[in-house]
Design a protein around this motif. Sequence first.
Motif, PDB file in Angstrom:
ATOM      1  N   LEU A 269      -1.427   7.810  -9.563  1.00  0.00           N
ATOM      2  CA  LEU A 269      -2.223   7.574  -8.322  1.00  0.00           C
ATOM      3  C   LEU A 269      -3.142   8.040  -7.461  1.00  0.00           C
ATOM      4  N   SER A 270      -3.325   9.394  -8.600  1.00  0.00           N
ATOM      5  CA  SER A 270      -3.526  10.986  -8.209  1.00  0.00           C
ATOM      6  C   SER A 270      -5.093  10.390  -8.726  1.00  0.00           C
ATOM      7  N   GLU A 272      -8.760  10.270  -8.321  1.00  0.00           N
ATOM      8  CA  GLU A 272      -9.464  10.564  -6.833  1.00  0.00           C
ATOM      9  C   GLU A 272     -10.247   9.868  -5.712  1.00  0.00           C
ATOM     10  N   ARG A 275      -8.086   6.731  -3.799  1.00  0.00           N
ATOM     11  CA  ARG A 275      -6.980   7.097  -2.974  1.00  0.00           C
ATOM     12  C   ARG A 275      -6.034   6.325  -2.545  1.00  0.00           C
TER      13      ARG A 275
ATOM     14  N   ASN B 283      -3.762  13.842   1.703  1.00  0.00           N
ATOM     15  CA  ASN B 283      -3.795  12.335   0.723  1.00  0.00           C
ATOM     16  C   ASN B 283      -3.232  12.419  -0.803  1.00  0.00           C
ATOM     17  N   SER B 284      -2.777  13.855  -1.071  1.00  0.00           N
ATOM     18  CA  SER B 284      -2.465  13.986  -2.708  1.00  0.00           C
ATOM     19  C   SER B 284      -1.486  13.188  -3.624  1.00  0.00           C
ATOM     20  N   ALA B 285      -1.279  12.428  -4.091  1.00  0.00           N
ATOM     21  CA  ALA B 285      -0.476  12.064  -4.393  1.00  0.00           C
ATOM     22  C   ALA B 285       0.858  12.863  -4.716  1.00  0.00           C
ATOM     23  N   PRO B 286       2.297  12.680  -4.934  1.00  0.00           N
ATOM     24  CA  PRO B 286       3.134  13.524  -5.257  1.00  0.00           C
ATOM     25  C   PRO B 286       3.100  14.250  -6.102  1.00  0.00           C
ATOM     26  N   ILE B 305       0.725  18.938 -11.406  1.00  0.00           N
ATOM     27  CA  ILE B 305       1.063  17.991 -12.229  1.00  0.00           C
ATOM     28  C   ILE B 305       2.219  19.221 -13.222  1.00  0.00           C
TER      29      ILE B 305
END
Lengths: 394, 377
Positions: A269-270, A272, A275, B283-286, B305
């Motif tokens: 989910l990272s 870019e 998103r 809105n970064s991922a966890p 990470i």
Amino acid sequence: MFKKKECVAMLLAGGQGSRLYALTQKTAKPSVSYGGKYRIIDFPLSNCINSGVDTVGVLTQYRPLLLNEYIGNGLPWDLDRTYGGVQILAPYQGQSGADWYKGTANAIWQNMEFINRYDAKYVLILSGDHIYKMDYAAMLEYHKQTEADCTIAVIDVPLEEASRFGIMSTNDDGSIYKFTEKPKNPDSTKASMGIYIFTKEKLQQYLEADSKDPASANDFGKNIIPTMLAAGEKMMAYSFEGYWKDVGTIQSLWEANMDLLGDSPVLSLSEESWRIYSRHTAQPPQYISKDAVVENCSVTAGCEIYGTVKNSVLGAGVYVGAGAVVEDSVLMNGTSVGDGATVKYSILDENVSIGKNATVGEDRATAEGIAVVGAGIEIPDGKIIAAGAMISEQ
Amino acid sequence: MIAAGLIFSNIHDQTIPEMTRRRTMASIPFGCRYRLIDFALSNMVNSDITNVGVITHYNYQSLMDHIGNGKDWDLARRSGGIKILPPYVAAYENHAAGKLYESRLEALMGSVNFINRCGADYIVLSDCDVILNIDLSAVIEDHIHSGAYMTLVTKKVDVKNSLFDKSVDILGIDEENRVTEITYTMPKRGSCYVNTNLMVISRTDLQNIVSDSIAHGYKSFTRDIVAKQLKKKLIRAYCFDGFCACVSSLENYFSTSMMLLEENVRKDLFSDPERKIFTKIRNSAPTKYAGDAKISNCMIADGCIIEGEVENSIIFRGVHIGKGTVVKNSILLQDTYVGDNVSLNCVITDKNVVIKDGRNLSGYNTMPFFIDKGVMV
């Protein structure tokens, strides 16, 4: 008259999702939490905005309060627009009477006015049941190029699993000649993803006919698609490659969460460029204490970890007390695990409170199933909840 | 009671040049996901102050990018909301054309339009270098109730463990919380009351101060205004009990950041559900922790990470920490990339720093090693 939109999305979000049991007791399935900081509906909504579809009608019916609040004015997804944007479409009273949405097709039929308001040429039908990242613009392009009346997104599934899905049998050019819902002896591995693009005129024509047929279940899969196929309309299958998962069961929801873990996760989910957006609640950063152990986990804002957490996905504001052990589990927003408690192979819904030294679930290796605790439930100190148990409010 | 807010984004920039060369004091990143202005802004929003002017000086691109239209603080409003107030150069005859303001008073003179038009009865003035979570409506209420001319928020500090710079304004106050004296250096020992530069004043009084200052050529808000009024008018001190620190040097930025690892500090700043600290949403991922990750006493943002070992550190959004790497007592700002088998101790990396595999860097508690924005080591 509003500004014309080429393509309008209609997101079917009214389903109860009864196979998620305790998790959907108080809320509709699309608003079930996923992956720590997301809800299922974030995926179709983010896919829409990332694909340039900025007009989305969300059709709600079952327990819509949380969903309505979550979607709000659509700001988190950039869908707070002057024209279009995201709009909640609840069942309403018309001149000829009031009706609940009787099926997926009926829900769209009751909202043809919304689609016509934007004079949309194409209608994209989505559901709030799946975790996937997909470019709908590419699918629309395919629909236009092939001059199809209806395009159905399909994904290749293993032959042995094909009998669980709606299967499309296609010619070499991708056109569909047969559609079978859950076939015993599948002759194709192309499973329908429940994502359709219709050319508006055809959609309106078939929905109208369907609405006049009292024997119809008013369902896309059962009625509209087979009828269109039988009438010889141009139906195309659009092959999608990538991660796609139906999260309609406890087991599949757990698996989809676990797919985020590992060194090279099945779903990332990272990225870019694609998103996934979600509504935030202004939580402070996560804190991992001196004695905490955090291995192979996905952890998000507001979490405070004093114990041991392994192979798990933690939502916003989760608290894990000193000496507590959490393994192979999914803990949703605001849940707390008391000191010395053990949570294994479980899904804890939002704002669950596990008392000190309580035990929920068993080791994954030996457990008979996933233990589930419904939203807001308090498990008293020292209590033992068996593997596979389903704890919900009576 | 209607109050408006005015935030000074650049006052005291020169105290921490390492981090303010390319940004305002207001936009210094702090606490994993915030920038310093988030505290001042959130305090105002949480106290129903929704008409806020942010006075800028120079280098305010990063600040404008952070604030955007203000929606992350719920300040994107038709009426009121957030307004950036860029320098109003050459507005007054006693200013040479092109010369920027130098003092708080001059900054206020440049913002006179906002003050005149905001329509509020009271104005809350705030700096950005002070970190605290305060209920400003209580301060305003105290101000109105006491009938004071001006109310200054003050914090009692122990001189030895003070989180404030030695050159801060010190207030002498009597038992009724009236400010009786202002001095400009901290005593050698004991405790004292420091001025946080967070204050409440009525709009008409502020308007008069500004016009008087223009007429008389006053420069210093404290010396020319506050100190001169002590005898004539009631200047009141509002004593704040919670956590309150002032970022006044790189060393002090380091130690204040590290205080976030203390439970009571986090509680004071972040635990009140009625007074959340808001910031720009990315809105970064966890954050993902690998199977080999070892984390001890850390505050970590989303979008990271982490595959190595991290101890006593503050990790901002989007940081990558590679395999076999050990990070201790460090602050890694947004999108810092730390490769494999690196060792870091007492290091502050600004945004987008890249530390290649196998590097070994160390500073000391009182002298953290600072790596500038975008540098590759």
